[in-house]
Scaffold this active site. Structure first.
Site, PDB file in Angstrom:
ATOM      1  N   LYS A  71      10.541   0.098   0.369  1.00 22.08           N
ATOM      2  CA  LYS A  71      10.485   1.511   0.017  1.00 22.08           C
ATOM      3  C   LYS A  71      10.198   2.415   1.211  1.00 22.08           C
ATOM      4  O   LYS A  71      10.720   3.534   1.277  1.00 22.08           O
ATOM      5  CB  LYS A  71       9.441   1.749  -1.075  1.00 22.08           C
ATOM      6  CG  LYS A  71       9.835   1.215  -2.437  1.00 22.08           C
ATOM      7  CD  LYS A  71       8.812   1.639  -3.494  1.00 22.08           C
ATOM      8  CE  LYS A  71       9.219   1.161  -4.867  1.00 22.08           C
ATOM      9  NZ  LYS A  71       8.301   1.656  -5.912  1.00 22.08           N
ATOM     10  N   ASP A 107       9.313   7.690  -8.716  1.00 22.98           N
ATOM     11  CA  ASP A 107       8.108   7.077  -9.278  1.00 22.98           C
ATOM     12  C   ASP A 107       7.108   8.129  -9.767  1.00 22.98           C
ATOM     13  O   ASP A 107       6.592   8.038 -10.882  1.00 22.98           O
ATOM     14  CB  ASP A 107       7.430   6.178  -8.245  1.00 22.98           C
ATOM     15  CG  ASP A 107       8.170   4.865  -8.036  1.00 22.98           C
ATOM     16  OD1 ASP A 107       8.842   4.393  -8.974  1.00 22.98           O
ATOM     17  OD2 ASP A 107       8.079   4.305  -6.925  1.00 22.98           O
ATOM     18  N   GLY A 132      -6.387   2.600  -5.781  1.00 23.64           N
ATOM     19  CA  GLY A 132      -5.317   2.086  -4.934  1.00 23.64           C
ATOM     20  C   GLY A 132      -4.809   3.143  -3.983  1.00 23.64           C
ATOM     21  O   GLY A 132      -4.967   4.347  -4.235  1.00 23.64           O
ATOM     22  N   ALA A 133      -4.187   2.685  -2.893  1.00 24.81           N
ATOM     23  CA  ALA A 133      -3.637   3.616  -1.906  1.00 24.81           C
ATOM     24  C   ALA A 133      -2.291   3.136  -1.390  1.00 24.81           C
ATOM     25  O   ALA A 133      -1.854   3.541  -0.319  1.00 24.81           O
ATOM     26  CB  ALA A 133      -4.619   3.790  -0.746  1.00 24.81           C
ATOM     27  N   GLY A 135       2.023   2.285  -2.242  1.00 21.57           N
ATOM     28  CA  GLY A 135       3.152   3.162  -2.537  1.00 21.57           C
ATOM     29  C   GLY A 135       3.072   3.833  -3.882  1.00 21.57           C
ATOM     30  O   GLY A 135       3.337   5.034  -4.012  1.00 21.57           O
ATOM     31  N   ALA A 136       2.697   3.079  -4.927  1.00 20.00           N
ATOM     32  CA  ALA A 136       2.604   3.664  -6.270  1.00 20.00           C
ATOM     33  C   ALA A 136       1.506   4.708  -6.329  1.00 20.00           C
ATOM     34  O   ALA A 136       1.677   5.780  -6.933  1.00 20.00           O
ATOM     35  CB  ALA A 136       2.357   2.565  -7.296  1.00 20.00           C
TER      36      ALA A 136
END
Length: 283
Positions: A71, A107, A132-133, A135-136
């Site tokens: 990505k 996304d 979290g850090a 891509g999502a």
């Protein structure tokens, strides 16, 4: 499925690619609308990504999705990138237009659409804590800022990665406040938050541990778990038991796919057909 010389090809680049649910989702949509398209998985090794991207035009492929681990690394090989994708720093959809490769990131938009449909909520003026850090997480946090979220907090195992996301938001979308939350401050942050979003892979396996303590799950929260392959994850079950509203990742997956579908075909996607195909796969 009847493949002819006229059939248009769309696909997905990833490595590995065996886990992808996108072919079932998109091929069901093509069939429902009677479109002469086929969606194929392409296993593309990282060292072959540039070749694969450049081959899209030569092979007359309409476009592809891009998944892990490509990505971010695919971006230099594209001719244009949408504003959202540029801000996120990652592309999950490529459309071929007049011989050019145009990159998008659907996304974050998929998250917003699912939040509205499945959670009956919007992010405008709200406070989010994103776990979290990767891509999502970046896609969710940046799209939330673009949509007018009031405050966006990031908590991640690697705090320097979280700091990159929050500083990026403050620099480019100053209308939203952004900050990093260490693990020991998650509970106090959630006392005043509206949404908790799990954007980590924790929960993809049935025996995964709960990502945060049950005492952090206050009844006023909407808990959105981006994990989609487990139906109701452990986090969702515990949160529901605590009185929280919960949303799973399947709707986000369907919505981001529907946005990509329209970019490629110019047609409105049959969202319920796509969601149904995903539910059947992960049943």
């Amino acid at each position: 499925m009847n493949i002819e010389g006229t059939t248009k090809i769309i696909g997905v680049f990833g490595y590995p690619i065996k886990h992808t649910a996108s072919p079932e989702m998109h091929n069901a949509a093509f069939e429902a609308l009677g479109l002469d398209y086929v969606y194929l998985p392409f296993e593309v090794r990282p060292q072959r990504l540039e070749e694969a991207a450049k081959a899209l035009v030569s092979l007359n492929i309409v476009g592809v999705n891009v998944t892990i681990p490509h990505k971010e690394t695919v971006c230099p090989y594209l001719d244009e990138i949408s504003r959202e994708a540029e801000l996120i720093g990652a592309v999950n959809t490529i459309a071929v237009s007049s011989g050019k490769l145009i990159g998008y990131n659907t996304d974050g938009q998929g998250f917003i659409a699912s939040l509205k449909e499945d959670g009956r909520e919007t992010v405008r003026g709200k406070t989010l804590l994103v776990l979290g850090a990767g891509g999502a997480a970046r896609a969710v946090a940046i799209q939330a800022a673009l949509e007018g979220a009031g405050r966006i907090f990031i908590s991640a195992r690697l705090e320097e990665r979280a700091e990159k996301v929050t500083s990026h938001i403050e620099k480019n979308i100053p209308s939203s406040e952004a900050g990093v939350v260490p693990r020991d401050k998650i509970k106090s942050t959630l006392e005043d938050a509206d949404f908790l979003i799990n954007a980590t892979p924790v929960g993809m396996k049935p025996d995964d541990p709960l990502i945060i303590g049950p005492d952090c799950l206050f009844p006023h929260l909407l808990v959105f778990d981006l994990v989609y392959n487990q139906g109701e994850t452990r986090l969702m079950k515990v949160a529901r038991g605590k009185g929280c509203r919960v949303v799973g990742g399947l709707g986000m997956l369907a919505h981001q796919g529907a946005i990509s579908f329209q970019l490629w075909t110019g047609r409105k996607a049959p969202l319920e057909v796509m969601r149904g195909a995903l539910e059947k796969k992960f049943r």
